[in-house]
Motif scaffolding. Structure first.
Motif, short mmCIF file in Angstrom:
data_model
loop_
_atom_site.label_atom_id
_atom_site.label_comp_id
_atom_site.label_asym_id
_atom_site.label_seq_id
_atom_site.Cartn_x
_atom_site.Cartn_y
_atom_site.Cartn_z
N ILE A 157 4.20 6.25 10.52
CA ILE A 157 3.09 5.28 10.47
C ILE A 157 2.25 5.44 11.74
CG2 ILE A 157 2.50 2.83 10.37
CD1 ILE A 157 5.28 2.34 9.17
N PRO A 158 0.92 5.53 11.68
CA PRO A 158 0.07 5.35 10.50
C PRO A 158 -0.34 6.64 9.82
CG PRO A 158 -1.29 5.33 12.46
CD PRO A 158 0.12 5.58 12.92
N TYR A 159 0.09 7.79 10.36
CA TYR A 159 -0.51 9.07 9.97
C TYR A 159 -0.17 9.47 8.53
CZ TYR A 159 -0.65 8.99 15.01
OH TYR A 159 -0.86 8.61 16.31
N ASP A 160 0.99 9.08 8.03
CA ASP A 160 1.40 9.48 6.68
C ASP A 160 1.15 8.41 5.63
OD1 ASP A 160 2.28 11.99 7.47
OD2 ASP A 160 4.24 11.23 8.08
N VAL A 161 0.46 7.34 6.00
CA VAL A 161 0.14 6.27 5.03
C VAL A 161 -1.19 6.62 4.37
CG1 VAL A 161 -0.30 3.82 4.67
CG2 VAL A 161 1.38 4.56 6.38
N ARG A 162 -1.20 6.66 3.06
CA ARG A 162 -2.41 7.05 2.34
C ARG A 162 -3.45 5.93 2.35
NH1 ARG A 162 -0.03 9.91 -3.17
NH2 ARG A 162 1.44 11.34 -2.16
N GLY A 163 -4.67 6.31 2.67
CA GLY A 163 -5.75 5.33 2.69
C GLY A 163 -6.62 5.36 1.45
N ARG A 164 -6.31 6.21 0.48
CA ARG A 164 -7.09 6.29 -0.74
C ARG A 164 -6.16 6.22 -1.94
NH1 ARG A 164 -10.64 5.07 2.00
NH2 ARG A 164 -12.55 6.18 2.55
N GLY A 166 14.27 7.89 -8.96
CA GLY A 166 15.49 8.24 -8.25
C GLY A 166 15.39 8.23 -6.75
N THR A 167 14.19 8.04 -6.19
CA THR A 167 13.99 8.03 -4.75
C THR A 167 13.85 6.61 -4.25
OG1 THR A 167 12.90 10.19 -4.80
CG2 THR A 167 12.53 8.81 -2.85
N ALA A 168 14.63 6.27 -3.20
CA ALA A 168 14.53 4.94 -2.59
C ALA A 168 13.52 5.00 -1.45
CB ALA A 168 15.88 4.49 -2.07
N TYR A 169 12.64 3.98 -1.39
CA TYR A 169 11.60 3.92 -0.36
C TYR A 169 11.90 2.79 0.61
CZ TYR A 169 8.86 7.21 -3.13
OH TYR A 169 8.44 8.33 -3.80
N TYR A 170 11.77 3.08 1.90
CA TYR A 170 12.05 2.12 2.96
C TYR A 170 10.85 2.02 3.90
CZ TYR A 170 16.98 2.72 1.61
OH TYR A 170 18.16 2.77 0.91
N HIS A 189 0.82 -1.21 0.00
CA HIS A 189 0.00 0.00 0.00
C HIS A 189 0.86 1.26 0.00
CE1 HIS A 189 -4.15 -1.46 0.27
NE2 HIS A 189 -3.61 -2.52 0.84
N ILE A 190 1.94 1.25 0.74
CA ILE A 190 2.83 2.42 0.75
C ILE A 190 3.45 2.64 -0.63
CG2 ILE A 190 5.10 3.19 1.58
CD1 ILE A 190 4.28 2.24 4.34
N TRP A 191 3.95 1.56 -1.20
CA TRP A 191 4.59 1.68 -2.52
C TRP A 191 3.59 2.17 -3.57
CZ3 TRP A 191 9.31 1.93 -4.45
CH2 TRP A 191 9.50 1.69 -5.81
N GLY A 197 0.74 3.80 -3.01
CA GLY A 197 0.29 5.15 -2.68
C GLY A 197 1.27 6.22 -3.12
N ASP A 198 2.57 5.93 -3.05
CA ASP A 198 3.58 6.93 -3.39
C ASP A 198 4.01 6.88 -4.85
OD1 ASP A 198 3.42 7.55 -0.75
OD2 ASP A 198 5.58 7.53 -0.38
N THR A 199 3.92 5.72 -5.49
CA THR A 199 4.44 5.59 -6.86
C THR A 199 3.38 5.28 -7.90
OG1 THR A 199 4.86 3.19 -6.78
CG2 THR A 199 6.55 4.65 -5.85
N ARG A 200 2.19 4.85 -7.45
CA ARG A 200 1.12 4.40 -8.34
C ARG A 200 1.55 3.21 -9.19
NH1 ARG A 200 -2.09 5.75 -5.14
NH2 ARG A 200 -3.70 7.31 -5.44
N ASN A 201 2.45 2.41 -8.64
CA ASN A 201 2.87 1.15 -9.26
C ASN A 201 2.70 0.03 -8.24
OD1 ASN A 201 3.87 2.05 -11.89
ND2 ASN A 201 5.45 3.10 -10.71
N SER A 202 2.51 -1.19 -8.73
CA SER A 202 2.42 -2.32 -7.82
C SER A 202 3.81 -2.74 -7.37
CB SER A 202 1.71 -3.49 -8.49
OG SER A 202 2.38 -3.89 -9.66
N LEU A 203 3.90 -3.23 -6.14
CA LEU A 203 5.17 -3.62 -5.56
C LEU A 203 5.62 -4.97 -6.10
CD1 LEU A 203 7.40 -3.00 -3.45
CD2 LEU A 203 6.00 -4.23 -1.78
N ASP A 204 6.88 -5.07 -6.46
CA ASP A 204 7.43 -6.32 -6.96
C ASP A 204 8.70 -6.64 -6.19
OD1 ASP A 204 7.96 -8.56 -8.43
OD2 ASP A 204 8.77 -7.50 -10.17
N GLN A 205 8.54 -7.17 -4.98
CA GLN A 205 9.66 -7.51 -4.12
C GLN A 205 9.91 -9.01 -4.18
OE1 GLN A 205 9.21 -6.23 -0.01
NE2 GLN A 205 11.09 -5.06 -0.15
N LYS A 206 11.09 -9.40 -4.62
CA LYS A 206 11.43 -10.82 -4.68
C LYS A 206 11.67 -11.38 -3.28
CE LYS A 206 11.32 -10.51 -9.13
NZ LYS A 206 10.11 -10.98 -9.86
N GLU A 207 12.33 -10.60 -2.43
CA GLU A 207 12.58 -11.01 -1.05
C GLU A 207 12.17 -9.87 -0.12
OE1 GLU A 207 16.62 -12.11 -0.58
OE2 GLU A 207 16.55 -13.74 -2.05
#
Length: 510
Positions: free
Chosen positions: A503-510, A437-441, A413-415, A417-427
């Motif tokens: 968290i949780p205040y800056d996590v987008r719910g929409r 250019g921005t890394a998200y953690y 949801h964070i990924w 909400g911020d990028t409008r792309n689906s997350l693709d994490q292998k691990e």
């Protein structure tokens, strides 16, 4: 561009946005076959299910097929098809918005409807997908006998509306060449190159070099008929004739035609917009297929689509390994055909028959069921699927994150909400990825292990030191870090080029 208006359209336009995100909860006892699979059967309202898929599958679906309620003013066993027109439009609009988000940029959507709503659907699709991305309105011959009881005209077809996400990059596949298409070729002159057919050499398009006179072997003279031109120059014509690629007819005095050899033809056939029941199946075929699959059950889905229809669509719009989605799964035809054609699938269906019909059918497919297209594609069984139901709402009414959400769900949801792309994490990793250019953690649920304070959920200098480096710029790369709180001052955050979000205040719910 003209748009469609109806009662309560304002609410339908915001329905997709306002629909709450829910967790998808796997039901192991209803899953079947190979456990390590991306195939999904989801039980629940398809608006909420589609919204649940957005963070993980946005932009990943190559082909969408849906067979929504037709609004035919008759009640079907498994859903109410007697929706008042404006209610039908309000139901379909937000679902099309979410399907558009899920579709890959090079993907396409195929929708079967009859005349009750197909023309209104096209206007909605023009608005959501863009009129420039309209591909075709295919006509599927669902019946092959005329109904003598018809009051006006005997209805024998349905529409298949086709839109691409981006027509500039979408490419259709050729259909496999069949024995029927090959039968159009013959070899009347025993040409050593094999069977051939012919194409006319005249056309209506103006061609400055296409006005010459042609003399046939019998001496008969030919000029282009009035208002037409030869499509090839005289020099090109002579070269083709010398290579025995011109057919003059058995008597040698017909208007010349160019020979096209089967051995030189493309590996497939260009799809047309009329689909006969021989090529795409019929209603009778579909009912026979479901009777064979559900013969031991008391209930049966009475409005299925034939497997050959879905096979035709997937042949044109997808390749092996692509992801196919059907959010009005019905009796499970799309998921069954997708498996047999080695596509990944997501199927969504409301009500108990998601389990009693869709799961039942898919299990049979995995076990090697031989109905429908099975023999055509040499299906022997295999694969698997995971079954899901809609779980808790992730964000409360105020848009705040609920407690107890898993790392994977929050990361997706964070990924998104911020990028409008689906997350693709292998691990699983606190580094979600890099976007523009921005890394998200994400520091959550002790992702770094049991390191104080609070299991590494708080940003400290020590935690920062053990985070994975910015993949593009380890020294000065911009970083957005989500966590429960930060114990690093604003000056230090600025010097490290960090934007901290709580968290949780800056996590987008929409």
């Amino acid at each position: 561009m003209p748009i469609l208006n109806w009662l309560n359209k304002e609410q339908s336009v915001t329905a997709a946005r306002d629909c709450p995100y829910r967790l998808l909860e796997q039901v192991p006892e209803l899953s079947y076959g190979e456990a390590n699979t991306d195939n999904m059967l989801i039980q629940g309202d398809n608006l909420e299910a589609l919204k649940a898929l957005i963070p993980t599958h946005a932009g990943r679906v190559k082909c969408i097929f849906i067979d929504p309620p037709y609004n035919t003013k008759s009640a079907f066993e498994h859903y109410d098809d007697n929706l008042e027109h404006s209610h039908w439009l309000s139901m379909i609009y937000p679902r099309m918005e979410l399907l558009h988000q899920l579709l890959a940029d090079d993907g396409s959507i195929w929708i079967t409807l009859d005349d009750n709503e197909s023309h209104y659907m096209k206007v909605i699709l023009d608005e959501i997908f863009g009129r420039k991305n309209f591909v075709a309105n295919c006509i599927w011959q669902k019946l092959y006998t005329v109904k003598n009881s018809a009051k006006y005209l005997s209805d024998m077809h349905e529409h298949v509306l086709v839109y691409s996400k981006n027509k500039q990059i979408w490419e259709r596949n050729l259909l496999p060449r069949t024995e029927k298409s090959a039968s159009n070729y013959s070899n009347a002159d025993d040409d050593k190159r094999g069977a051939w057919t012919t194409n006319a050499i005249q056309a209506r398009n103006y061609y400055s070099l296409g006005t010459y006179e042609i003399v046939s072997p019998s001496g008969r003279k030919h000029v282009p008929p009035q208002g037409t031109f030869w499509r090839i120059s005289e020099d090109s014509f002579k070269k083709l004739d010398s290579d025995n690629r011109i057919w003059w007819g058995k008597d040698g005095n017909n208007v010349p035609r160019v020979k096209k050899f089967l051995s030189e033809a493309k590996d497939g056939v260009v799809p047309a917009t009329f689909w006969s029941y021989q090529d795409a199946g019929s209603n009778a075929d579909a009912k026979k297929e479901v009777r064979e699959v559900f013969n031991e059950l008391d209930e049966i889905f009475i409005t299925p689509k034939p497997e050959k229809l879905i096979q035709r669509i997937l042949n044109i719009a997808s390749k092996e390994g692509d992801l196919v989605l059907d959010s009005f799964l019905g009796s499970g035809t799309t998921s069954a055909v997708s498996a047999k054609m080695n596509r990944k699938f997501i199927g969504i269906e409301l009500g108990e028959h998601a389990e009693s019909l869709c799961v039942h059918r898919q299990k049979k497919v995995i076990d090697g069921e031989q109905g429908g297209i099975s023999k055509d594609v040499a299906w022997q069984g295999g694969g698997g699927f995971n079954f899901y139901r809609l779980g808790e709402v992730i964000f409360n009414e105020n848009g705040s994150l609920k407690e107890g959400i898993s790392f994977n769900a929050l990361a997706s949801h964070i990924w998104y909400g911020d990028t409008r792309n689906s997350l693709d994490q292998k691990e699983k990793s606190p580094l979600l990825g890099v976007h523009n250019g921005t890394a998200y953690y994400l520091l959550y649920n002790g992702i770094l292990g049991d390191k104080r304070p609070d299991g590494g959920n708080v940003l400290t200098s020590k935690v920062l030191a053990i985070l994975p480096e910015h993949p593009l710029d380890a020294e000065n790369g911009k970083k957005v870090i989500y966590g429960e709180t930060s114990r690093m001052g604003s000056a230090r955050l600025k010097s490290e080029n960090i934007i901290f979000k709580q968290i949780p205040y800056d996590v987008r719910g929409r």
